[in-house]
Design a protein around this motif. Structure first.
Motif, short mmCIF file in Angstrom:
data_model
loop_
_atom_site.label_atom_id
_atom_site.label_comp_id
_atom_site.label_asym_id
_atom_site.label_seq_id
_atom_site.Cartn_x
_atom_site.Cartn_y
_atom_site.Cartn_z
N LEU A 113 0.83 -1.21 0.00
CA LEU A 113 0.00 0.00 0.00
C LEU A 113 0.86 1.26 0.00
O LEU A 113 0.34 2.36 -0.11
CB LEU A 113 -0.92 0.02 1.23
N CYS A 114 2.15 1.08 0.12
CA CYS A 114 3.10 2.18 0.27
C CYS A 114 3.85 2.42 -1.04
O CYS A 114 4.52 1.51 -1.55
CB CYS A 114 4.07 1.83 1.40
N GLY A 115 3.76 3.63 -1.57
CA GLY A 115 4.46 3.96 -2.81
C GLY A 115 5.97 3.92 -2.67
O GLY A 115 6.68 3.44 -3.55
N MET A 116 6.50 4.43 -1.54
CA MET A 116 7.94 4.39 -1.33
C MET A 116 8.42 2.94 -1.23
O MET A 116 9.44 2.58 -1.80
CB MET A 116 8.33 5.14 -0.05
N CYS A 117 7.66 2.11 -0.51
CA CYS A 117 8.05 0.70 -0.34
C CYS A 117 8.03 -0.02 -1.69
O CYS A 117 8.93 -0.82 -1.98
CB CYS A 117 7.09 0.02 0.63
N THR A 118 7.02 0.26 -2.49
CA THR A 118 6.93 -0.34 -3.82
C THR A 118 8.10 0.10 -4.69
O THR A 118 8.70 -0.72 -5.39
CB THR A 118 5.59 0.02 -4.49
N PRO A 157 1.60 2.46 -5.70
CA PRO A 157 1.64 1.31 -4.78
C PRO A 157 1.26 0.01 -5.49
O PRO A 157 0.39 -0.01 -6.36
CB PRO A 157 0.64 1.68 -3.70
N TRP A 158 1.91 -1.08 -5.08
CA TRP A 158 1.66 -2.39 -5.67
C TRP A 158 0.18 -2.72 -5.64
O TRP A 158 -0.36 -3.25 -6.62
CB TRP A 158 2.48 -3.45 -4.94
N CYS A 159 -0.50 -2.44 -4.54
CA CYS A 159 -1.92 -2.78 -4.42
C CYS A 159 -2.79 -1.97 -5.38
O CYS A 159 -3.82 -2.46 -5.84
CB CYS A 159 -2.41 -2.58 -2.98
N THR A 160 -2.39 -0.75 -5.70
CA THR A 160 -3.14 0.05 -6.67
C THR A 160 -2.96 -0.54 -8.07
O THR A 160 -3.91 -0.61 -8.84
CB THR A 160 -2.64 1.51 -6.64
N ALA A 161 -1.74 -0.97 -8.37
CA ALA A 161 -1.46 -1.53 -9.70
C ALA A 161 -1.97 -2.97 -9.84
O ALA A 161 -2.15 -3.44 -10.97
CB ALA A 161 0.05 -1.50 -9.95
N ASN A 162 -2.20 -3.66 -8.73
CA ASN A 162 -2.63 -5.06 -8.74
C ASN A 162 -3.83 -5.27 -7.84
O ASN A 162 -3.77 -6.07 -6.89
CB ASN A 162 -1.48 -5.96 -8.27
N PRO A 163 -4.95 -4.58 -8.08
CA PRO A 163 -6.08 -4.65 -7.15
C PRO A 163 -6.64 -6.05 -6.96
O PRO A 163 -7.11 -6.39 -5.87
CB PRO A 163 -7.12 -3.71 -7.76
N GLY A 164 -6.54 -6.91 -7.95
CA GLY A 164 -7.04 -8.27 -7.80
C GLY A 164 -6.16 -9.14 -6.92
O GLY A 164 -6.62 -10.15 -6.38
#
Length: 144
Positions: free
Chosen positions: A18-23, A130-137
Protein backbone atom coordinates in the motif's frame (compact mmCIF):
# COMPACT_ATOMS: atom_id res chain seq x y z
CA UNK A 1 5.22 -19.75 -1.52
CA UNK A 2 6.63 -21.15 1.69
CA UNK A 3 8.94 -20.05 4.47
CA UNK A 4 11.96 -21.71 2.87
CA UNK A 5 12.11 -19.25 -0.02
CA UNK A 6 9.90 -19.56 -3.04
CA UNK A 7 11.36 -20.16 -6.48
CA UNK A 8 14.83 -20.81 -5.08
CA UNK A 9 15.33 -17.20 -3.98
CA UNK A 10 17.98 -16.58 -1.34
CA UNK A 11 15.55 -14.17 0.32
CA UNK A 12 11.80 -13.67 0.20
CA UNK A 13 10.97 -10.11 1.24
CA UNK A 14 7.54 -8.99 2.43
CA UNK A 15 6.97 -5.27 1.85
CA UNK A 16 4.00 -2.90 2.25
CA UNK A 17 2.14 -2.97 -1.06
CA UNK A 18 0.00 0.00 0.00
CA UNK A 19 3.10 2.18 0.27
CA UNK A 20 4.46 3.96 -2.81
CA UNK A 21 7.94 4.39 -1.33
CA UNK A 22 8.05 0.70 -0.34
CA UNK A 23 6.93 -0.34 -3.82
CA UNK A 24 9.60 1.87 -5.39
CA UNK A 25 12.31 0.28 -3.22
CA UNK A 26 11.04 -3.23 -4.01
CA UNK A 27 11.26 -2.42 -7.73
CA UNK A 28 14.75 -1.01 -7.21
CA UNK A 29 15.77 -4.24 -5.48
CA UNK A 30 14.37 -6.29 -8.37
CA UNK A 31 16.28 -4.13 -10.84
CA UNK A 32 19.51 -4.49 -8.85
CA UNK A 33 18.98 -8.26 -8.79
CA UNK A 34 19.04 -8.13 -12.59
CA UNK A 35 16.67 -11.05 -13.09
CA UNK A 36 18.87 -13.48 -11.14
CA UNK A 37 16.05 -14.36 -8.72
CA UNK A 38 18.19 -14.02 -5.60
CA UNK A 39 15.61 -11.83 -3.87
CA UNK A 40 11.85 -12.15 -4.35
CA UNK A 41 9.73 -9.20 -3.26
CA UNK A 42 6.11 -9.95 -2.25
CA UNK A 43 3.53 -7.41 -1.08
CA UNK A 44 2.41 -8.38 2.40
CA UNK A 45 -1.18 -7.79 1.29
CA UNK A 46 -1.15 -10.86 -1.00
CA UNK A 47 -3.80 -13.13 0.56
CA UNK A 48 -2.28 -15.75 2.86
CA UNK A 49 1.35 -14.58 2.60
CA UNK A 50 1.51 -13.15 6.13
CA UNK A 51 0.14 -16.33 7.70
CA UNK A 52 2.38 -18.56 5.55
CA UNK A 53 5.38 -16.80 7.03
CA UNK A 54 4.16 -17.02 10.64
CA UNK A 55 3.64 -13.29 11.00
CA UNK A 56 0.70 -11.11 12.01
CA UNK A 57 -0.76 -8.10 10.25
CA UNK A 58 0.60 -5.86 13.04
CA UNK A 59 4.12 -7.22 12.48
CA UNK A 60 4.12 -6.57 8.72
CA UNK A 61 2.45 -3.17 9.12
CA UNK A 62 5.36 -2.17 11.37
CA UNK A 63 8.32 -3.13 9.16
CA UNK A 64 9.71 -5.04 6.19
CA UNK A 65 10.54 -8.75 6.67
CA UNK A 66 13.09 -10.96 4.92
CA UNK A 67 13.20 -14.77 5.05
CA UNK A 68 16.26 -16.74 4.01
CA UNK A 69 16.17 -20.25 2.51
CA UNK A 70 16.24 -21.81 5.98
CA UNK A 71 13.15 -19.80 6.96
CA UNK A 72 15.01 -17.49 9.34
CA UNK A 73 13.30 -14.13 9.60
CA UNK A 74 14.84 -10.69 9.97
CA UNK A 75 12.87 -7.50 10.20
CA UNK A 76 13.41 -3.79 9.84
CA UNK A 77 16.93 -2.49 9.35
CA UNK A 78 18.37 -6.01 9.61
CA UNK A 79 16.11 -7.12 6.73
CA UNK A 80 17.36 -4.21 4.62
CA UNK A 81 20.90 -5.25 5.49
CA UNK A 82 20.18 -8.85 4.46
CA UNK A 83 18.79 -7.63 1.12
CA UNK A 84 21.82 -5.41 0.53
CA UNK A 85 24.20 -8.24 1.40
CA UNK A 86 22.53 -10.67 -1.04
CA UNK A 87 22.40 -8.08 -3.83
CA UNK A 88 26.03 -7.06 -3.25
CA UNK A 89 27.19 -10.67 -2.96
CA UNK A 90 28.20 -10.95 -6.59
CA UNK A 91 30.40 -7.88 -6.36
CA UNK A 92 33.84 -8.88 -5.16
CA UNK A 93 34.51 -7.67 -1.62
CA UNK A 94 31.14 -5.93 -1.16
CA UNK A 95 29.28 -8.70 0.64
CA UNK A 96 31.48 -8.61 3.73
CA UNK A 97 31.43 -4.84 4.23
CA UNK A 98 27.88 -4.48 5.56
CA UNK A 99 28.18 -7.08 8.33
CA UNK A 100 31.45 -5.48 9.47
CA UNK A 101 29.89 -2.00 9.59
CA UNK A 102 26.85 -3.30 11.49
CA UNK A 103 29.23 -4.90 14.02
CA UNK A 104 30.59 -1.51 15.10
CA UNK A 105 29.51 -0.70 18.68
CA UNK A 106 26.24 1.23 18.73
CA UNK A 107 25.72 1.30 14.97
CA UNK A 108 22.85 -1.21 14.93
CA UNK A 109 20.84 1.00 17.30
CA UNK A 110 21.43 4.06 15.15
CA UNK A 111 20.57 2.26 11.91
CA UNK A 112 17.48 0.71 13.47
CA UNK A 113 16.34 4.10 14.81
CA UNK A 114 16.68 5.67 11.36
CA UNK A 115 14.82 2.73 9.80
CA UNK A 116 11.96 2.97 12.32
CA UNK A 117 11.60 6.74 11.72
CA UNK A 118 11.48 6.21 7.94
CA UNK A 119 8.98 3.34 8.37
CA UNK A 120 6.67 5.49 10.52
CA UNK A 121 6.82 8.32 7.97
CA UNK A 122 6.95 6.26 4.75
CA UNK A 123 3.72 7.63 3.34
CA UNK A 124 5.27 11.12 3.25
CA UNK A 125 8.14 10.11 0.95
CA UNK A 126 7.90 10.07 -2.84
CA UNK A 127 7.32 6.69 -4.38
CA UNK A 128 5.83 4.74 -7.23
CA UNK A 129 2.25 3.64 -7.74
CA UNK A 130 1.64 1.31 -4.78
CA UNK A 131 1.66 -2.39 -5.67
CA UNK A 132 -1.92 -2.78 -4.42
CA UNK A 133 -3.14 0.05 -6.67
CA UNK A 134 -1.46 -1.53 -9.70
CA UNK A 135 -2.63 -5.06 -8.74
CA UNK A 136 -6.08 -4.65 -7.15
CA UNK A 137 -7.04 -8.27 -7.80
CA UNK A 138 -3.99 -9.57 -5.96
CA UNK A 139 -4.23 -7.29 -2.96
CA UNK A 140 -6.31 -8.69 -0.13
CA UNK A 141 -6.06 -5.66 2.16
CA UNK A 142 -7.15 -2.20 1.09
CA UNK A 143 -6.46 1.23 2.47
CA UNK A 144 -9.27 2.68 4.55
Amino acid sequence: MNRQGASGAELVVLFDGLCGMCTRWARTGERLDGGRGRVRFVANQVPGVVEEHGLTRAMVDHQIWAFDRAGRATGGAQAVGAIAQVLAGSRQGCAGVLPRVLAWPGIVGVVDGVYQWVARNRRHFPGATPWCTANPGGCGVHEA
